[in-house]
Design an enzyme around this catalytic site. Structure first.
Site, PDB file in Angstrom:
ATOM      1  N   LYS A 159       0.848  -1.301  -0.024  1.00  0.00           N
ATOM      2  CA  LYS A 159       0.133  -0.129  -0.048  1.00  0.00           C
ATOM      3  C   LYS A 159       0.850   1.127  -0.005  1.00  0.00           C
ATOM      4  O   LYS A 159       1.972   1.245   0.378  1.00  0.00           O
ATOM      5  CB  LYS A 159      -1.144  -0.028   1.425  1.00  0.00           C
ATOM      6  CG  LYS A 159      -0.430  -0.046   2.673  1.00  0.00           C
ATOM      7  CD  LYS A 159       0.119   1.376   3.092  1.00  0.00           C
ATOM      8  CE  LYS A 159       0.834   1.428   4.557  1.00  0.00           C
ATOM      9  NZ  LYS A 159       1.534   2.471   4.732  1.00  0.00           N
ATOM     10  N   ASP A 194      -1.976  -0.958  10.399  1.00  0.00           N
ATOM     11  CA  ASP A 194      -2.248  -0.947   9.095  1.00  0.00           C
ATOM     12  C   ASP A 194      -2.300  -2.651   8.452  1.00  0.00           C
ATOM     13  O   ASP A 194      -2.272  -2.547   7.257  1.00  0.00           O
ATOM     14  CB  ASP A 194      -1.332  -0.135   8.093  1.00  0.00           C
ATOM     15  CG  ASP A 194       0.041  -0.465   8.377  1.00  0.00           C
ATOM     16  OD1 ASP A 194       0.092  -1.352   8.911  1.00  0.00           O
ATOM     17  OD2 ASP A 194       1.091   0.335   7.984  1.00  0.00           O
TER      18      ASP A 194
HETATM   19  O1  C5P Z   1       0.174  -0.872  15.188  1.00  0.00           O
HETATM   20  P1  C5P Z   1       1.656  -1.105  14.762  1.00  0.00           P
HETATM   21  O2  C5P Z   1       2.124  -2.259  15.464  1.00  0.00           O
HETATM   22  O3  C5P Z   1       1.790  -0.979  13.297  1.00  0.00           O
HETATM   23  O4  C5P Z   1       2.456   0.188  15.215  1.00  0.00           O
HETATM   24  C1  C5P Z   1       3.861   0.041  15.627  1.00  0.00           C
HETATM   25  C2  C5P Z   1       4.024   1.107  16.579  1.00  0.00           C
HETATM   26  O5  C5P Z   1       3.846   2.526  15.887  1.00  0.00           O
HETATM   27  C3  C5P Z   1       3.278   1.634  17.684  1.00  0.00           C
HETATM   28  O6  C5P Z   1       3.818   0.617  18.982  1.00  0.00           O
HETATM   29  C4  C5P Z   1       3.395   2.951  18.129  1.00  0.00           C
HETATM   30  O7  C5P Z   1       4.495   3.313  18.879  1.00  0.00           O
HETATM   31  C5  C5P Z   1       3.421   3.696  16.893  1.00  0.00           C
HETATM   32  N1  C5P Z   1       2.089   3.992  16.412  1.00  0.00           N
HETATM   33  C6  C5P Z   1       1.436   5.078  16.869  1.00  0.00           C
HETATM   34  N2  C5P Z   1       0.297   5.546  16.144  1.00  0.00           N
HETATM   35  C7  C5P Z   1      -0.263   5.032  15.172  1.00  0.00           C
HETATM   36  C8  C5P Z   1       0.404   3.730  14.911  1.00  0.00           C
HETATM   37  C9  C5P Z   1       1.339   3.307  15.234  1.00  0.00           C
HETATM   38  O8  C5P Z   1       2.027   5.796  17.904  1.00  0.00           O
HETATM   39  N3  C5P Z   1      -1.544   5.305  14.870  1.00  0.00           N
END
Ligand code: C5P
Length: 324
Positions: free
Chosen positions: A10, A136
């Site tokens: 994406k 995502d």
């Molecule tokens: O959800 P995901 O594992 O992809 O997120 C990885 C890290 O990115 C989270 O631990 C957080 O620190 C940060 N994050 C965030 N806000 C979001 C998505 C991710 O702060 N909307």
């Protein structure tokens, strides 16, 4: 029996970051768009127990830190099943490049397991397991053009954009997503000390999207007007409305080489270019296939990994996901 699932990438067309929430995540608004570059994920179910991950690419972790492993655990739990699950990842997409490769692999694992185990999850369970696995991940349950809100996991199918020619360029620079969010927080704090607080800007996203997609899509009678949906007009409007990815303002100063790749795409004829997610991938949207191919070639010759491809509308996405 081995089930092969295509796992697409994406890009983000615009990404607005809001304030950090109590759970540590950031509220955001973005438009996700699937593109026609993919990994292949093969899933086999067999006798015994245990989840095994294989990949020839040494950058792919083969332990529980892999999103496919975490998804496989969740799917087995949801089915209340014990089984051996063997997942083989044929990696073509950049690893940690902002293209959602690992998230997409997790959805491919879910779909592959359903087929391999001859069992189906309820649609809402699919969405829940995807959101639990990563912010995502859920977008790949919709494909095409998708609005993302919340921490990115709340997804809404929106009217599909036509297929654009596009170049995906990934400089060899590691950008940590949590670090990029932390840099954003620091930037907002500094802005608060001076004057304007950027955190309320998140609500401007709907204005920009309305400017881009809404303004011309309906006449006052509510009837969609015909002329608006040409890819070229949409590209021009996209540039005019100034939809941007907020990560650029913290990632580019830290890694000027990534900004240079965006400039190179624009110089090579991209109508619109932007960082994908928190990078390091930068993409460009082009009016023609030949200009896109030339741009990819010139970047590759200058040592930047680049590929010309197209964006993938929803129907084509689903046709291709399970076509292997
Ligand atoms: O959800 P995901 O594992 O992809 O997120 C990885 C890290 O990115 C989270 O631990 C957080 O620190 C940060 N994050 C965030 N806000 C979001 C998505 C991710 O702060 N909307």
């Amino acid at each position: 029996m081995s089930i092969a699932v295509r796992s697409f990438a994406k890009i983000n067309i615009g990404l607005r970051i809001g304030p950090a929430r109590e759970d540590g995540f950031h509220e955001l608004r973005t438009i996700y768009q699937t593109v026609a570059l993919s990994d292949v994920v093969r899933v086999e179910a067999g006798r015994g127990v245990g989840i095994e991950i294989y990949s020839k690419d040494p950058r792919v972790p083969c332990d529980e830190s892999n999103t496919c492993f975490r998804m496989a655990e969740r799917v087995l739990r949801a089915f209340k099943l014990r089984s051996k699950i063997r997942i083989t990842i044929e990696k073509n997409l950049p690893v940690q490049g902002g293209l959602g490769g690992a998230s997409s692999n997790a959805v491919a694992t879910m779909l592959g397991m359903e087929k391999a185990l001859k069992k189906e999850l309820a649609p809402l369970d699919r969405l829940r397991l995807a959101a639990e696995t990563g912010s995502d991940v859920p977008l790949f349950l919709i494909g095409g053009t998708v609005l993302g809100t919340g921490r990115g996991e709340q997804v809404y199918p929106i009217e599909d954009l036509p297929s654009f020619h596009c170049v995906i360029a990934t400089p060899e620079i590691g950008v940590s997503t949590p670090a990029a969010f932390a840099d954003w927080d620091r930037k907002i704090e500094a802005a608060k000390l001076t004057a304007s607080d950027g955190s309320d800007k998140i609500n401007e996203f709907s204005h920009s999207v309305f400017e881009w997609l809404g303004r011309r899509s309906f006449s006052l009678t509510g009837v969609p007007s015909k002329s608006w949906d040409r890819a070229e007009a949409l590209l021009l409007d996209l540039v005019r409305t100034g939809i941007e990815n907020d990560f650029e303002s913290v990632v580019f100063p830290k890694h000027p080489a990534i900004r240079e790749v965006k400039r190179a795409l624009e110089k090579a004829g991209a109508k619109y270019a932007s960082l994908a997610g928190s990078g390091s991938t930068v993409y460009g949207l082009f009016e023609s296939k030949s200009i896109a191919a030339k741009a990819a070639k010139s970047l590759t010759e200058n040592g930047v990994r680049a590929q010309a491809t197209i964006t993938l509308p929803r129907a084509e996405y689903w046709k291709a996901v399970l076509s292997r």
